[in-house]
Design a protein around this motif. Structure first.
Motif, PDB file in Angstrom:
ATOM      1  N   LYS A  32       0.875  -1.030   0.080  1.00 12.77           N
ATOM      2  CA  LYS A  32      -0.147   0.052  -0.097  1.00 12.77           C
ATOM      3  C   LYS A  32       0.820   1.274  -0.029  1.00 12.77           C
ATOM      4  N   ASP A  33       1.956   1.051   0.426  1.00 18.85           N
ATOM      5  CA  ASP A  33       2.997   2.400   0.280  1.00 18.85           C
ATOM      6  C   ASP A  33       3.247   3.132  -1.002  1.00 18.85           C
ATOM      7  N   ASP A  34       3.260   4.285  -0.953  1.00 17.53           N
ATOM      8  CA  ASP A  34       3.483   5.107  -2.226  1.00 17.53           C
ATOM      9  C   ASP A  34       4.788   4.684  -2.742  1.00 17.53           C
ATOM     10  N   GLY A  35       4.768   4.614  -4.247  1.00 22.82           N
ATOM     11  CA  GLY A  35       6.262   4.031  -4.828  1.00 22.82           C
ATOM     12  C   GLY A  35       6.410   2.517  -4.698  1.00 22.82           C
ATOM     13  N   ASN A  36       5.385   1.709  -4.206  1.00 20.51           N
ATOM     14  CA  ASN A  36       5.786   0.484  -4.193  1.00 20.51           C
ATOM     15  C   ASN A  36       5.488  -0.221  -5.483  1.00 20.51           C
ATOM     16  N   ILE A  37       6.334  -0.983  -6.136  1.00 17.99           N
ATOM     17  CA  ILE A  37       6.001  -1.772  -7.581  1.00 17.99           C
ATOM     18  C   ILE A  37       5.756  -3.244  -7.437  1.00 17.99           C
ATOM     19  N   SER A  38       6.585  -3.799  -6.251  1.00 17.44           N
ATOM     20  CA  SER A  38       6.006  -5.101  -5.879  1.00 17.44           C
ATOM     21  C   SER A  38       6.863  -5.280  -4.342  1.00 17.44           C
ATOM     22  N   TYR A  39       6.275  -6.726  -3.900  1.00 20.87           N
ATOM     23  CA  TYR A  39       6.640  -6.865  -2.387  1.00 20.87           C
ATOM     24  C   TYR A  39       6.102  -8.306  -2.320  1.00 20.87           C
ATOM     25  N   ASP A  40       7.053  -9.159  -1.841  1.00 24.31           N
ATOM     26  CA  ASP A  40       6.723 -10.586  -1.945  1.00 24.31           C
ATOM     27  C   ASP A  40       7.571 -11.230  -0.870  1.00 24.31           C
ATOM     28  N   VAL A  50      14.738 -20.964   5.441  1.00 28.63           N
ATOM     29  CA  VAL A  50      15.383 -19.771   4.582  1.00 28.63           C
ATOM     30  C   VAL A  50      14.029 -18.921   4.027  1.00 28.63           C
ATOM     31  N   MET A  51      13.973 -17.855   4.226  1.00 26.37           N
ATOM     32  CA  MET A  51      12.928 -16.936   3.626  1.00 26.37           C
ATOM     33  C   MET A  51      13.342 -15.858   2.745  1.00 26.37           C
ATOM     34  N   MET A  52      12.939 -15.072   2.052  1.00 28.31           N
ATOM     35  CA  MET A  52      13.433 -13.879   1.216  1.00 28.31           C
ATOM     36  C   MET A  52      12.024 -13.184   1.097  1.00 28.31           C
ATOM     37  N   PHE A  53      12.291 -11.594   1.286  1.00 26.36           N
ATOM     38  CA  PHE A  53      11.543 -10.484   0.866  1.00 26.36           C
ATOM     39  C   PHE A  53      12.212 -10.192  -0.305  1.00 26.36           C
ATOM     40  N   CYS A  54      11.417  -9.953  -1.449  1.00 25.57           N
ATOM     41  CA  CYS A  54      11.632  -9.263  -2.598  1.00 25.57           C
ATOM     42  C   CYS A  54      10.652  -8.170  -2.863  1.00 25.57           C
ATOM     43  N   GLU A  55      11.452  -7.050  -3.052  1.00 27.60           N
ATOM     44  CA  GLU A  55      10.676  -5.783  -3.110  1.00 27.60           C
ATOM     45  C   GLU A  55      11.229  -5.098  -4.406  1.00 27.60           C
ATOM     46  N   TRP A  57      10.777  -0.784  -5.698  1.00 26.90           N
ATOM     47  CA  TRP A  57      10.600   0.547  -5.357  1.00 26.90           C
ATOM     48  C   TRP A  57      10.939   1.267  -6.204  1.00 26.90           C
ATOM     49  N   LYS A  58      10.064   2.488  -6.493  1.00 27.54           N
ATOM     50  CA  LYS A  58      10.064   3.535  -7.421  1.00 27.54           C
ATOM     51  C   LYS A  58      11.353   4.197  -7.372  1.00 27.54           C
ATOM     52  N   ASP A  59      11.979   4.818  -6.307  1.00 28.87           N
ATOM     53  CA  ASP A  59      13.131   5.485  -6.072  1.00 28.87           C
ATOM     54  C   ASP A  59      13.473   5.222  -4.672  1.00 28.87           C
ATOM     55  N   GLU A  60      14.746   5.950  -4.288  1.00 30.16           N
ATOM     56  CA  GLU A  60      15.184   6.091  -3.024  1.00 30.16           C
ATOM     57  C   GLU A  60      14.320   6.789  -1.853  1.00 30.16           C
ATOM     58  N   GLU A  61      13.811   7.836  -2.532  1.00 32.19           N
ATOM     59  CA  GLU A  61      12.895   8.773  -1.535  1.00 32.19           C
ATOM     60  C   GLU A  61      11.476   7.797  -0.863  1.00 32.19           C
ATOM     61  N   VAL A  62      10.986   6.942  -1.830  1.00 33.53           N
ATOM     62  CA  VAL A  62       9.964   6.194  -1.564  1.00 33.53           C
ATOM     63  C   VAL A  62      10.375   4.870  -0.480  1.00 33.53           C
ATOM     64  N   LEU A  63      11.566   4.641  -0.889  1.00 28.73           N
ATOM     65  CA  LEU A  63      12.058   3.390  -0.162  1.00 28.73           C
ATOM     66  C   LEU A  63      12.320   4.020   1.381  1.00 28.73           C
ATOM     67  N   LYS A  64      13.081   5.137   1.339  1.00 30.40           N
ATOM     68  CA  LYS A  64      13.245   5.754   2.887  1.00 30.40           C
ATOM     69  C   LYS A  64      11.676   6.019   3.636  1.00 30.40           C
ATOM     70  N   ALA A  65      10.876   6.432   2.938  1.00 32.42           N
ATOM     71  CA  ALA A  65       9.732   6.536   3.528  1.00 32.42           C
ATOM     72  C   ALA A  65       9.085   5.272   4.112  1.00 32.42           C
ATOM     73  N   HIS A  66       9.156   4.231   3.124  1.00 34.60           N
ATOM     74  CA  HIS A  66       8.628   2.999   3.495  1.00 34.60           C
ATOM     75  C   HIS A  66       9.518   2.325   4.848  1.00 34.60           C
ATOM     76  N   MET A  67      10.799   2.586   4.909  1.00 30.72           N
ATOM     77  CA  MET A  67      11.469   2.291   6.104  1.00 30.72           C
ATOM     78  C   MET A  67      11.253   2.938   7.115  1.00 30.72           C
ATOM     79  N   ALA A  68      10.603   4.208   7.317  1.00 30.53           N
ATOM     80  CA  ALA A  68      10.151   4.949   8.271  1.00 30.53           C
ATOM     81  C   ALA A  68       8.576   4.702   8.798  1.00 30.53           C
TER      82      ALA A  68
END
Length: 94
Positions: A32-40, A50-55, A57-68
């Motif tokens: 649901k986060d702005d700028g997310n293209i995919s997240y699995d 063993v597991m893996m998140f594969c995500e 993102w549009k750019d670094e700005e939206v990634l930083k917002a996601h991480m916050a």
């Protein structure tokens, strides 16, 4: 765009189902986060803990917002507490 692959191994004494539940919640909220293209979330077919998140993102700005975000800052520490050595992150730009 940015691709992140975050690998981790569930502790032997932790429940894979609990980690999957937390991981699925993180996936659903992060999509649901702005700028997310995919997240699995994937579970290895050759190494059952063993597991893996594969995500993506549009750019670094939206990634930083996601991480916050509230869901990230709440769920990632819960997931990491159930791993052997935390999440190992690989970052790719394309």
């Amino acid at each position: 765009m940015i691709r992140l692959n975050a690998f981790f191994e569930v502790k032997d004494n932790a429940s894979v189902e609990t980690v999957k539940k937390l991981g699925t919640e993180l996936v659903n909220e992060s999509r649901k986060d702005d700028g997310n293209i995919s997240y699995d979330l994937f579970l290895s077919s050759t190494r059952p803990l063993v597991m893996m998140f594969c995500e993506t993102w549009k750019d670094e700005e939206v990634l930083k917002a996601h991480m916050a975000s509230a869901h990230f800052t709440r769920l990632v520490p819960e997931i990491e507490a159930l791993t052997k050595n935390g999440l190992k992150l690989e970052k790719f730009e394309f």
